[in-house]
Design a protein around this motif. Structure first.
Motif, PDB file in Angstrom:
ATOM      1  N   VAL A  50      57.707  37.059 -74.978  1.00  0.00           N
ATOM      2  CA  VAL A  50      57.268  38.450 -74.801  1.00  0.00           C
ATOM      3  C   VAL A  50      56.685  38.989 -76.115  1.00  0.00           C
ATOM      4  CG1 VAL A  50      58.031  40.789 -74.224  1.00  0.00           C
ATOM      5  CG2 VAL A  50      58.917  38.821 -72.934  1.00  0.00           C
ATOM      6  N   VAL A  51      57.346  38.712 -77.233  1.00  0.00           N
ATOM      7  CA  VAL A  51      56.834  39.150 -78.535  1.00  0.00           C
ATOM      8  C   VAL A  51      55.497  38.475 -78.829  1.00  0.00           C
ATOM      9  CG1 VAL A  51      57.265  39.156 -81.034  1.00  0.00           C
ATOM     10  CG2 VAL A  51      59.122  39.709 -79.437  1.00  0.00           C
ATOM     11  N   SER A  52      55.392  37.195 -78.542  1.00  0.00           N
ATOM     12  CA  SER A  52      54.133  36.473 -78.775  1.00  0.00           C
ATOM     13  C   SER A  52      53.005  37.032 -77.918  1.00  0.00           C
ATOM     14  CB  SER A  52      54.318  34.980 -78.486  1.00  0.00           C
ATOM     15  OG  SER A  52      55.232  34.418 -79.393  1.00  0.00           O
ATOM     16  N   ALA A  53      53.296  37.312 -76.651  1.00  0.00           N
ATOM     17  CA  ALA A  53      52.278  37.913 -75.782  1.00  0.00           C
ATOM     18  C   ALA A  53      51.859  39.273 -76.313  1.00  0.00           C
ATOM     19  CB  ALA A  53      52.809  38.022 -74.346  1.00  0.00           C
ATOM     20  N   ALA A  54      52.808  40.012 -76.873  1.00  0.00           N
ATOM     21  CA  ALA A  54      52.489  41.328 -77.440  1.00  0.00           C
ATOM     22  C   ALA A  54      51.541  41.202 -78.631  1.00  0.00           C
ATOM     23  CB  ALA A  54      53.769  42.052 -77.856  1.00  0.00           C
ATOM     24  N   GLY A  97      47.501  45.903 -70.259  1.00  0.00           N
ATOM     25  CA  GLY A  97      48.666  45.180 -69.775  1.00  0.00           C
ATOM     26  C   GLY A  97      48.406  43.696 -69.619  1.00  0.00           C
ATOM     27  N   ARG A  98      49.507  42.949 -69.494  1.00  0.00           N
ATOM     28  CA  ARG A  98      49.446  41.508 -69.267  1.00  0.00           C
ATOM     29  C   ARG A  98      50.664  41.120 -68.440  1.00  0.00           C
ATOM     30  NH1 ARG A  98      51.147  36.563 -70.427  1.00  0.00           N
ATOM     31  NH2 ARG A  98      49.833  34.981 -71.381  1.00  0.00           N
ATOM     32  N   THR A  99      50.438  40.406 -67.360  1.00  0.00           N
ATOM     33  CA  THR A  99      51.524  39.983 -66.495  1.00  0.00           C
ATOM     34  C   THR A  99      52.085  38.651 -66.984  1.00  0.00           C
ATOM     35  OG1 THR A  99      50.558  41.144 -64.615  1.00  0.00           O
ATOM     36  CG2 THR A  99      52.165  39.423 -64.114  1.00  0.00           C
ATOM     37  N   LEU A 151      47.884  42.961 -78.954  1.00  0.00           N
ATOM     38  CA  LEU A 151      47.464  43.754 -80.125  1.00  0.00           C
ATOM     39  C   LEU A 151      46.184  43.190 -80.729  1.00  0.00           C
ATOM     40  CD1 LEU A 151      50.964  44.351 -81.698  1.00  0.00           C
ATOM     41  CD2 LEU A 151      49.437  46.116 -80.759  1.00  0.00           C
ATOM     42  N   TRP A 152      46.068  41.866 -80.781  1.00  0.00           N
ATOM     43  CA  TRP A 152      44.849  41.239 -81.321  1.00  0.00           C
ATOM     44  C   TRP A 152      43.643  41.590 -80.446  1.00  0.00           C
ATOM     45  CZ3 TRP A 152      43.312  39.299 -85.693  1.00  0.00           C
ATOM     46  CH2 TRP A 152      42.132  38.551 -85.739  1.00  0.00           C
ATOM     47  N   GLN A 153      43.819  41.496 -79.136  1.00  0.00           N
ATOM     48  CA  GLN A 153      42.723  41.790 -78.214  1.00  0.00           C
ATOM     49  C   GLN A 153      42.287  43.252 -78.301  1.00  0.00           C
ATOM     50  OE1 GLN A 153      44.020  40.474 -74.323  1.00  0.00           O
ATOM     51  NE2 GLN A 153      44.742  38.553 -75.187  1.00  0.00           N
ATOM     52  N   ASP A 154      43.205  44.127 -78.696  1.00  0.00           N
ATOM     53  CA  ASP A 154      42.922  45.558 -78.785  1.00  0.00           C
ATOM     54  C   ASP A 154      42.114  45.917 -80.034  1.00  0.00           C
ATOM     55  OD1 ASP A 154      43.509  48.194 -77.502  1.00  0.00           O
ATOM     56  OD2 ASP A 154      44.463  48.593 -79.451  1.00  0.00           O
ATOM     57  N   HIS A 198      52.873  46.008 -71.715  1.00  0.00           N
ATOM     58  CA  HIS A 198      51.841  46.506 -72.617  1.00  0.00           C
ATOM     59  C   HIS A 198      52.548  46.924 -73.902  1.00  0.00           C
ATOM     60  CE1 HIS A 198      53.091  50.489 -71.080  1.00  0.00           C
ATOM     61  NE2 HIS A 198      52.610  50.960 -72.226  1.00  0.00           N
ATOM     62  N   VAL A 199      51.769  47.229 -74.939  1.00  0.00           N
ATOM     63  CA  VAL A 199      52.324  47.517 -76.256  1.00  0.00           C
ATOM     64  C   VAL A 199      51.858  48.891 -76.718  1.00  0.00           C
ATOM     65  CG1 VAL A 199      52.551  46.677 -78.639  1.00  0.00           C
ATOM     66  CG2 VAL A 199      52.141  45.044 -76.773  1.00  0.00           C
ATOM     67  N   GLU A 200      52.796  49.629 -77.311  1.00  0.00           N
ATOM     68  CA  GLU A 200      52.489  50.912 -77.934  1.00  0.00           C
ATOM     69  C   GLU A 200      52.939  50.846 -79.388  1.00  0.00           C
ATOM     70  OE1 GLU A 200      54.113  54.123 -75.585  1.00  0.00           O
ATOM     71  OE2 GLU A 200      53.116  53.390 -73.759  1.00  0.00           O
TER      72      GLU A 200
END
Length: 152
Positions: free
Chosen positions: A66-70, A23-25, A74-77, A108-110
């Motif tokens: 929000v899309v940019s943070a996502a 997650g990211r706040t 995804l990159w960090q994952d 968070h992203v799924e």
């Protein structure tokens, strides 16, 4: 090891593969900085007084923030090998903003791989198209889309 000797990350990706990121706040600083970088000073994001009387009750984060943070989540994952295998972000389709994101919400992203398509020409071994949902801390979908990446 040359690129030709390195195993293809693309070859190991299968339709149906899923991921869930950390997650990211979304913070006040995120919204302020994104307004400055993007030039989007719409009152929805910048005018607390006006937004207190709106249907949202307060300011909301920029959808593209929000899309940019996502994409960052995804990159960090990705593993180091997966990061090396990304040639380019190839496209964004079916983008829908489902619910507002407020300062203090944690997203968070799924993802789920919908399609892999080999390429015969140009850089990369193929494209990977993912169904993407960005969710808030209450597991509400705030954004949905399809993202495609060009991979080695």
């Amino acid at each position: 090891m040359t690129d030709e000797d390195r195993p293809s990350v693309f070859a190991g990706i299968e339709e149906g593969d899923t991921t869930v990121t950390q997650g990211r706040t979304i913070t006040e600083a995120d919204v302020t900085n994104f307004a400055g970088v993007s030039g989007d000073f719409n009152h929805l994001h910048t005018d607390a007084e006006q937004m207190s009387e709106s249907m949202f009750g307060e300011r909301i984060a920029h959808g593209m923030l929000v899309v940019s943070a996502a994409t960052g989540l995804l990159w960090q994952d990705r593993t180091p090998e997966e990061r090396e295998a990304v040639v380019a972000f190839y496209g964004l389709d079916e983008l829908r903003f489902r619910q507002p994101v407020y300062v203090g919400d944690t997203i968070h992203v799924e993802t789920e791989v919908l399609e892999t398509r080999p390429t015969d020409d140009g850089p990369g071994n193929g494209t990977v198209r993912n169904a993407v949902e960005i969710l808030n801390q209450r597991d509400g979908v705030v954004v949905s889309c399809e993202m495609t990446s060009l991979m080695q």
